[in-house]
Every structure is written in C-alpha cells, then in structure tokens.
Design an enzyme around this catalytic site. Structure first.
Site, PDB file in Angstrom:
ATOM      1  N   CYS A 115      14.781  -3.888  11.507  1.00 40.42           N
ATOM      2  CA  CYS A 115      13.836  -4.868  10.956  1.00 40.42           C
ATOM      3  C   CYS A 115      14.531  -5.994  10.210  1.00 40.42           C
ATOM      4  CB  CYS A 115      12.831  -4.186  10.046  1.00 40.42           C
ATOM      5  SG  CYS A 115      11.974  -2.844  10.853  1.00 40.42           S
ATOM      6  N   HIS A 255       9.266  -8.892   5.206  1.00 48.59           N
ATOM      7  CA  HIS A 255       9.080  -7.999   6.341  1.00 48.59           C
ATOM      8  C   HIS A 255       7.739  -7.282   6.162  1.00 48.59           C
ATOM      9  CE1 HIS A 255       9.533  -5.092   9.398  1.00 48.59           C
ATOM     10  NE2 HIS A 255       9.893  -4.086   8.617  1.00 48.59           N
ATOM     11  N   ASN A 285       3.811  -3.220  11.839  1.00 50.57           N
ATOM     12  CA  ASN A 285       5.240  -3.475  11.706  1.00 50.57           C
ATOM     13  C   ASN A 285       5.823  -3.783  13.086  1.00 50.57           C
ATOM     14  OD1 ASN A 285       8.006  -3.320  11.387  1.00 50.57           O
ATOM     15  ND2 ASN A 285       7.982  -1.434  10.182  1.00 50.57           N
TER      16      ASN A 285
HETATM   17  N1  ACO Z   1      -3.190   9.661   8.916  1.00 52.95           N
HETATM   18  C1  ACO Z   1      -3.525  10.595   8.043  1.00 52.95           C
HETATM   19  N2  ACO Z   1      -2.634  11.274   7.325  1.00 52.95           N
HETATM   20  C2  ACO Z   1      -1.352  11.009   7.512  1.00 52.95           C
HETATM   21  C3  ACO Z   1      -0.920  10.041   8.431  1.00 52.95           C
HETATM   22  C4  ACO Z   1      -1.902   9.362   9.160  1.00 52.95           C
HETATM   23  N3  ACO Z   1      -1.584   8.435  10.070  1.00 52.95           N
HETATM   24  N4  ACO Z   1       0.418   9.994   8.416  1.00 52.95           N
HETATM   25  C5  ACO Z   1       0.837  10.872   7.521  1.00 52.95           C
HETATM   26  N5  ACO Z   1      -0.220  11.511   6.979  1.00 52.95           N
HETATM   27  C6  ACO Z   1      -0.211  12.559   5.995  1.00 52.95           C
HETATM   28  C7  ACO Z   1       1.101  13.314   6.018  1.00 52.95           C
HETATM   29  O1  ACO Z   1       1.045  14.336   6.978  1.00 52.95           O
HETATM   30  C8  ACO Z   1       1.157  13.861   4.625  1.00 52.95           C
HETATM   31  O2  ACO Z   1       0.314  14.973   4.539  1.00 52.95           O
HETATM   32  P1  ACO Z   1       0.732  16.253   3.670  1.00 52.95           P
HETATM   33  O3  ACO Z   1       0.863  15.759   2.268  1.00 52.95           O
HETATM   34  O4  ACO Z   1      -0.385  17.187   3.896  1.00 52.95           O
HETATM   35  O5  ACO Z   1       2.029  16.699   4.242  1.00 52.95           O
HETATM   36  C9  ACO Z   1       0.536  12.747   3.845  1.00 52.95           C
HETATM   37  O6  ACO Z   1      -0.285  11.981   4.719  1.00 52.95           O
HETATM   38  C10 ACO Z   1       1.574  11.820   3.246  1.00 52.95           C
HETATM   39  O7  ACO Z   1       0.864  11.006   2.414  1.00 52.95           O
HETATM   40  P2  ACO Z   1       1.585  10.060   1.404  1.00 52.95           P
HETATM   41  O8  ACO Z   1       2.733  10.744   0.725  1.00 52.95           O
HETATM   42  O9  ACO Z   1       0.565   9.446   0.567  1.00 52.95           O
HETATM   43  O10 ACO Z   1       2.196   8.995   2.379  1.00 52.95           O
HETATM   44  P3  ACO Z   1       2.965   7.757   1.913  1.00 52.95           P
HETATM   45  O11 ACO Z   1       2.345   7.122   0.759  1.00 52.95           O
HETATM   46  O12 ACO Z   1       4.424   8.073   1.841  1.00 52.95           O
HETATM   47  O13 ACO Z   1       2.738   6.805   3.151  1.00 52.95           O
HETATM   48  C11 ACO Z   1       3.941   5.855   4.938  1.00 52.95           C
HETATM   49  C12 ACO Z   1       3.317   7.124   4.357  1.00 52.95           C
HETATM   50  C13 ACO Z   1       2.849   4.851   5.188  1.00 52.95           C
HETATM   51  C14 ACO Z   1       4.637   6.202   6.233  1.00 52.95           C
HETATM   52  C15 ACO Z   1       4.946   5.299   3.908  1.00 52.95           C
HETATM   53  O14 ACO Z   1       5.834   6.303   3.518  1.00 52.95           O
HETATM   54  C16 ACO Z   1       5.727   4.131   4.422  1.00 52.95           C
HETATM   55  O15 ACO Z   1       5.191   3.074   4.677  1.00 52.95           O
HETATM   56  N6  ACO Z   1       7.054   4.286   4.541  1.00 52.95           N
HETATM   57  C17 ACO Z   1       7.898   3.219   4.975  1.00 52.95           C
HETATM   58  C18 ACO Z   1       7.894   3.205   6.460  1.00 52.95           C
HETATM   59  C19 ACO Z   1       8.514   1.959   7.007  1.00 52.95           C
HETATM   60  O16 ACO Z   1       8.390   0.895   6.475  1.00 52.95           O
HETATM   61  N7  ACO Z   1       9.178   2.154   8.138  1.00 52.95           N
HETATM   62  C20 ACO Z   1       9.635   1.094   8.924  1.00 52.95           C
HETATM   63  C21 ACO Z   1      10.957   0.574   8.510  1.00 52.95           C
HETATM   64  S1  ACO Z   1      11.350  -0.740   9.469  1.00 52.95           S
HETATM   65  C22 ACO Z   1      12.303  -0.360  10.852  1.00 52.95           C
HETATM   66  O17 ACO Z   1      13.519  -0.476  10.777  1.00 52.95           O
HETATM   67  C23 ACO Z   1      11.628   0.020  12.123  1.00 52.95           C
END
Ligand code: ACO
Length: 328
Positions: A115, A255, A285
């Site tokens: 990214c 980003h 993203n």
């Molecule tokens: N729908 C419902 N529930 C979900 C989903 C979904 N799509 N995805 C995950 N969950 C659940 C998980 O299973 C977990 O459940 P559990 O607690 O029972 O295990 C829970 O939701 C996790 O919730 P949170 O901890 O509140 O999640 P978080 O606030 O960390 O958000 C997210 C998750 C959106 C992925 C966040 O961590 C994030 O944005 N991370 C950065 C990701 C990113 O930017 N990646 C791209 C980088 S760029 C590149 O180089 C490609």
C-alpha cells in the site's frame, strides 16, 4: 548539483463498474453491514471483471492523467507501476502498460511496496526528474485485490477492492511541487500481511492452492496498531523536513484502509474533517491505488487549488510506510 523542482502535472483514476456492497458480503460470509461500517468505514468496493487485469485498470487511469497534464504518451520518459497484483510475474505490468499506451521511449518497471507503493514510486520517479535525467514520468497505483482475496475469510474479504490511480509528474515552477519525502520499512513485520504462494518460496502447486497460499493473509489487529503509530509519525516527519507546521496543512490524502486509522492520524495532526480526503466508504482498501485514487477524486471535487499544502501518507505490507509534503 542543482535540482529542478518537481510536482504533479495531472491526475487520473479508474474503478471497475461492478459494486460489491456490505449487504452482498452478508450473503457470502458471517458478517454484517453494521460491523463493517463501524469497524472500518467501508460500505462498498469495486470488483474487476474476469477479463480485467491491473494493466487494464492502469491504462484508463493513465489516460486520464496524461489528458489532465496535457501531454501525450510518447512524451513519457518513465513509467512506474506500483502494484501487488501485477498481471503476471513478468513481464512487468509497467511494460504491458507502456505497450498499451504506445509510450515508446519510456523506461518501465514495477515497484512492490504494497500500500506504500505509490509513495515509493513518486519518490523514485521524482528523483529522475529533479536531476534532469527525465522530463516526464507516469506513476500509477493499480490493483485487482479481488483476485487475491479469499471470499470465505471474513477477516480480509470485507476490506479490499479494485481500482487504479495515476499521476504525471514533471518540472514545476520554483516554490511548487514536492518538498519532502519519508520512506521506511520494517521487514520484521513481514508475516503480518502477506501472499506467500506463487513465488520462489512456495511455487504454485496443487498443494499451495489447497492451502490457499495464493490469498492475502493478515494479522489485522497487529497491522492496525502499526498503522496508527506510523501514519502520524511519517506525516510529522515530512512536515518537519518541509519546515511546515500542522496548521499549514490544507489537505491530507491518507491511505484508505480503515476510517479509524485515518481518524487517529487526523487527531495527531490536529486536522478538522474537511482537511482530510476520505473515499474508502466507496472503494475499500485498494492498496497501491488508494492514495492516487483519492488524490484524483480530490482534484475532481475541486478540493485543491494552486499553492495548497498537501500531505500524502500511507502504510502497507512489508511492512512499509511512506509520506510526502507537496505544494499543489
Ligand atoms: N464481520 C464480523 N465480524 C468480524 C469480521 C467481519 N467481517 N471480521 C472479523 N470479525 C470478528 C473477528 O472474528 C473477531 O471476533 P472474536 O473477537 O470473536 O475473535 C472480532 O471481529 C475482532 O473484532 P475487533 O478486535 O473489534 O476488530 P478490529 O477492531 O481489530 O478490526 C480490522 C478488524 C478492521 C481488520 C482492523 O484490525 C484493521 O483495519 N486492521 C488493519 C488492516 C489493514 O489496514 N490492512 C491492510 C494493510 S494495507 C496492505 O498492504 C494491503
């Protein structure tokens, strides 16, 4: 050696027609619109057709950037394509784009910094122009992330989309253009975000497909913590190098990964919402395409005028990060 001032001469963008909404995803995995919107800010994303590859998206964005810069493809000296979804391992997507554009005299290469790739590409290409080696460069971020996304994995499939953004860069009048860049990497975090199949470590095989090694794997919470820390830090570093204050910023183009990550950067930079470009609600993203796509939309929406002070900042797999301060 005297360096020429370098800046952005034109912007372009392209997104595929097909929309995949949060409600569509509700039918595919155990998720819901409310979770996706509150945790990420994303409402829908674009999905390329079976026939489209990253170079096809790049071509449309590149044509727009050339038009808005008022130059033709045969004037380009360099094409840099930032992508983690190249058409194929080789030839490079940049070479494929060079042929499609008819940019006969342009050198062409791909750049892989996930990214952060577009910022890495800008820093790279601008040096060729600053030194006088080249006059015009095309820098493109183009991704078909849907082709490396596992639509049975709710942790990742709600986040990513397809699209392209492009800029033409060249010499600008004194006082305008890029004032500073900051690029960084931390390879120790490489495992947090990866596609580990299809390369020389895990060549494509029936077993690699079975293990889904051709799809994005992500440790979301760890990437989130890194992103919150690095977005603000990288933006502050380019401000310091440009000798600007936070209050000088007219527009932040971050980003577009997660609205909560963007909000944390805005808080650290003490920016009101109107000074930040956000379009992730519509595209999710799109990795290397994210910043140039948001920049092209900011231009379309008339949010930039000559002399405005702009910060571009991103983070990504690698781990990598990059930022730039520029005068529009
Ligand atoms: N729908 C419902 N529930 C979900 C989903 C979904 N799509 N995805 C995950 N969950 C659940 C998980 O299973 C977990 O459940 P559990 O607690 O029972 O295990 C829970 O939701 C996790 O919730 P949170 O901890 O509140 O999640 P978080 O606030 O960390 O958000 C997210 C998750 C959106 C992925 C966040 O961590 C994030 O944005 N991370 C950065 C990701 C990113 O930017 N990646 C791209 C980088 S760029 C590149 O180089 C490609």
């Amino acid at each position: 050696m005297d360096l020429y001032p370098v800046g952005i001469l034109g912007t372009g963008k392209y997104v595929p027609d097909r929309i995949l909404s949060n409600h569509d995803l509700e039918k595919m995995v155990d998720t819901n619109d409310e979770w996706i919107v509150t945790r990420t800010g994303i409402r829908e994303r674009r999905i390329s057709s079976d026939e489209q590859a990253s170079s096809d998206l790049a071509l449309e964005a590149a044509k727009g950037a050339l038009d808005s810069a008022g130059i033709t493809a045969d004037q380009l000296d360099l094409i840099v394509v930032a992508t983690i979804t190249p058409d194929m391992a080789f030839p490079s997507t940049a070479c494929i784009l060079q042929e499609k554009l008819g940019a006969r005299k342009a050198a062409a290469f791909d750049l892989s910094a996930a990214c952060s790739g577009f910022i890495y590409g800008l820093a790279n290409a601008s040096n060729f122009i600053a030194t006088g080696m080249y006059q015009y460069a095309l820098v493109v971020g183009a991704e078909c992330l849907s082709k490396i996304t596992d639509y049975t994995d709710r942790n990742t499939c709600v986040l990513f989309g397809d699209g392209a953004g492009a800029v033409v860069i060249g010499r600008v009048p004194e006082g305008r253009g890029f004032k500073s860049f900051e690029l960084g990497a931390d390879g120790s975090g490489g495992d947090l975000l990866k596609v580990c199949g299809g390369g020389s470590r895990n060549p494509s095989s029936a077993a690699s497909l079975e293990s889904k090694l051709h799809f994005i794997q992500m440790a979301g919470a760890d990437v989130f913590k890194f992103a919150v820390r690095i977005m603000g830090a990288a933006a502050e570093e380019v401000l310091r190098k440009a000798k600007w204050e936070k209050a000088d910023i007219d527009l932040l183009v971050p980003h577009q990964a997660n609205k909560r990550i963007i909000q944390s950067a805005m808080e650290r930079l003490e920016l009101p919402p109107e000074k930040c470009m956000v379009n992730l609600d519509r595209y999710g993203n799109v990795s290397a395409a994210s910043i140039p796509l948001a920049l092209a939309e900011a231009v379309e929406e008339g949010r930039l005028k000559e002399g405005d002070k702009l910060i571009l900042v991103g983070f990504g797999g690698g781990l990598t990060w990059g930022a730039s301060a520029l005068v529009w």
